[in-house]
Design a protein around this motif. Sequence first.
Motif, PDB file in Angstrom:
ATOM      1  N   ASP A 523       0.510  -1.569  -0.126  1.00  0.00           N
ATOM      2  CA  ASP A 523       0.019  -0.129  -0.180  1.00  0.00           C
ATOM      3  C   ASP A 523       0.545   1.450   0.063  1.00  0.00           C
ATOM      4  O   ASP A 523       0.294   2.030   0.157  1.00  0.00           O
ATOM      5  N   ASP A 524       2.062   1.834  -0.011  1.00  0.00           N
ATOM      6  CA  ASP A 524       2.537   2.200  -0.162  1.00  0.00           C
ATOM      7  C   ASP A 524       3.705   2.986  -1.691  1.00  0.00           C
ATOM      8  O   ASP A 524       4.250   2.424  -1.929  1.00  0.00           O
ATOM      9  N   ALA A 525       2.401   3.436  -2.115  1.00  0.00           N
ATOM     10  CA  ALA A 525       3.165   4.338  -3.754  1.00  0.00           C
ATOM     11  C   ALA A 525       3.885   5.769  -3.030  1.00  0.00           C
ATOM     12  O   ALA A 525       4.054   5.716  -4.273  1.00  0.00           O
ATOM     13  N   ALA A 526       3.506   5.773  -1.491  1.00  0.00           N
ATOM     14  CA  ALA A 526       4.323   7.380  -1.991  1.00  0.00           C
ATOM     15  C   ALA A 526       6.373   7.274  -2.028  1.00  0.00           C
ATOM     16  O   ALA A 526       6.261   8.037  -2.358  1.00  0.00           O
ATOM     17  N   SER A 527       6.364   6.235  -1.481  1.00  0.00           N
ATOM     18  CA  SER A 527       7.864   5.910  -1.640  1.00  0.00           C
ATOM     19  C   SER A 527       7.488   5.851  -3.336  1.00  0.00           C
ATOM     20  O   SER A 527       8.741   6.347  -3.478  1.00  0.00           O
ATOM     21  N   PHE A 528       7.723   4.800  -4.127  1.00  0.00           N
ATOM     22  CA  PHE A 528       7.931   4.235  -5.625  1.00  0.00           C
ATOM     23  C   PHE A 528       7.357   6.123  -6.208  1.00  0.00           C
ATOM     24  O   PHE A 528       8.382   6.632  -7.194  1.00  0.00           O
ATOM     25  N   ASP A 529       6.148   7.462  -6.202  1.00  0.00           N
ATOM     26  CA  ASP A 529       6.022   8.458  -6.500  1.00  0.00           C
ATOM     27  C   ASP A 529       7.198   9.155  -6.824  1.00  0.00           C
ATOM     28  O   ASP A 529       7.739   9.365  -7.209  1.00  0.00           O
ATOM     29  N   ALA A 530       8.176   8.798  -5.064  1.00  0.00           N
ATOM     30  CA  ALA A 530       8.680   9.892  -4.857  1.00  0.00           C
ATOM     31  C   ALA A 530       9.686  10.085  -5.810  1.00  0.00           C
ATOM     32  O   ALA A 530      10.796  10.994  -6.089  1.00  0.00           O
ATOM     33  N   TYR A 531      10.262   8.896  -5.582  1.00  0.00           N
ATOM     34  CA  TYR A 531      11.729   8.252  -6.979  1.00  0.00           C
ATOM     35  C   TYR A 531      11.179   8.455  -8.187  1.00  0.00           C
ATOM     36  O   TYR A 531      12.038   9.064  -8.823  1.00  0.00           O
ATOM     37  N   ALA A 532       9.994   7.766  -8.475  1.00  0.00           N
ATOM     38  CA  ALA A 532       9.888   8.072 -10.391  1.00  0.00           C
ATOM     39  C   ALA A 532      10.034   9.945 -10.584  1.00  0.00           C
ATOM     40  O   ALA A 532      10.598   9.825 -11.507  1.00  0.00           O
ATOM     41  N   ARG A 533       9.927  10.628  -9.592  1.00  0.00           N
ATOM     42  CA  ARG A 533       9.369  12.261 -10.193  1.00  0.00           C
ATOM     43  C   ARG A 533      11.555  12.802 -10.282  1.00  0.00           C
ATOM     44  O   ARG A 533      10.885  13.005 -11.100  1.00  0.00           O
ATOM     45  N   MET A 534      11.797  11.554  -9.444  1.00  0.00           N
ATOM     46  CA  MET A 534      13.496  12.053  -9.763  1.00  0.00           C
ATOM     47  C   MET A 534      13.957  11.801 -11.083  1.00  0.00           C
ATOM     48  O   MET A 534      14.629  12.156 -11.197  1.00  0.00           O
TER      49      MET A 534
END
Length: 540
Positions: A523-534
């Motif tokens: 359920d932790d998409a936030a960590s993925f999204d933070a890396y994906a933006r970079m």
Amino acid sequence: MSETAHTPTTPPAPTTPPAPTTPPVLIVGAGPTGLTLALALTACGIACRIVDKAAERTQVSKALAVWSGSLEAFAGLGVADSIIDAGIRMTHMRVGDGARELATMPIAEGVDSAFPFVVIIPQSETERLLAEHLAARGVTIERGLELVAVDQTAHAVRAVLRPAGHDDDRADSAMTAAYVVGCDGARSAARHAMDIPFTGYTEPQTFILSDTTMAGPLDPTSLYVWWGAGGSVALFPIGDGVWRTFAMRDDPDDQSPPDLDEMQAQLNRCGPPGLVAGDPTWLSAFRVNERLAERYRRDRVLLAGDAAHIHSPAGGQGMNTGIQDAVNLAWKLAAVLQGRGDATTLLDSYEAERRPVARQVIDGAAQKLHVGMVARGTTTRLLRDVAVSVVSKLPMLRRKLQVDLSETALRYDTGALISRPAPQSAHRHPAPGERALDGPHGEGPFWRHLSVSHHCLLVFADALPPALAQSRSHCGTAIAVVTVTLTDDPDGVLAARYDARPGSGDWVLIRPDQFIGARGRADDAASFDAYARMALLPAG
């Protein structure tokens, strides 16, 4: 068009043919670092031009050892098998004093890698194999060209090239590239053009080496480090009965190349007994420099390999560090050129991650050189004997030495890409910045799914969790998804390696250079999204 339609009374201007496509990356230097970078960029779909000042590739052995960390990098490029097949797998390190062998220690003991061994292969062969793979991808090394000037704008680099050995600037040619990478060695023209300081020092001693045939009781799958009252020697097999001998000369001011008699004298007084050298193919004297570039990037010009760091050959780390520089840099340059991620974050992370590694390697190589070669005297000799006896009998110490040499203990702790995981993942390993691990996956090893051309999203479930699926959909082909079902991993070995719960939807995002980018629960998409933006999402 109807007959009554208006037609121009003057002929149209002739169409200008499109300008030839200019590769977006110019690589200066076609040694192992430059060749690895070119291979990695082309694997990512980025065109490059690679030039080298030398008229032909090196014909001498130079760097010999390819350690586990570099074999992993080569595996992601599809060239590991070629290197392994052409080289010699080392099995043991043998250490002695005079007529006594003090210890025989297994090489790569305790190394956690898909390639838990070191391959000995002359640098000339490594370069040949890499160049062949590069030619198969349609890239030819342009030899006899040197970089003489660089001029940057906010959007491009103008590089001036000149035929090597020419003083007349009328022979110059210029090209414009998005980026220039200096992989051109310790005297790097790219580094000089950018006025980047190369700080450090030169050891006062003179060292000598030879590649010769060697008659005597040597095991061709072992490395030898030996000493006596007159100093120390190190011996490395090259193949076909040829061995590298490395020693320190008594006269530090004598910079002339040694002859066979001098090398034999070194063997007689401090090498394993009964060795006879002959038929030299390379004899060289040199001083050791230990230097580090103060920065790895100035705008659109970057440095890698010996252009950024040089040090003692003790431990055989130099070429390996350059190879791993190249793999770290390549995917980041590719992402920027493909319009993904944040350009500043990606390019700044190259120096933030790799320069501390070079600092550690330089310090470690200097320490090995001083302990193994420079320090002399009866007390030093006795201390070495005791230290070898202790280390050889303690598996934990043996393994630490081997793991350090293998370059598999590296981790990145600095740079914007190394984000801290969410609290629920904070103590799970491998963590962001640590190396990816191998393990079983179905009928083959997991590492077969890793490639320098894309990220790998490892998911411990039969499908992506819904929270992650939507985020991943915006990344296109920049990510390959590998699911791990109970069928793929029936004993939970791979899950345990990644500190994940089988079938849970736990996920690990592995970068193209085989380091962890991010990880989290289902359920932790936030960590993925933070890396994906970079690093992954379309820029802007």
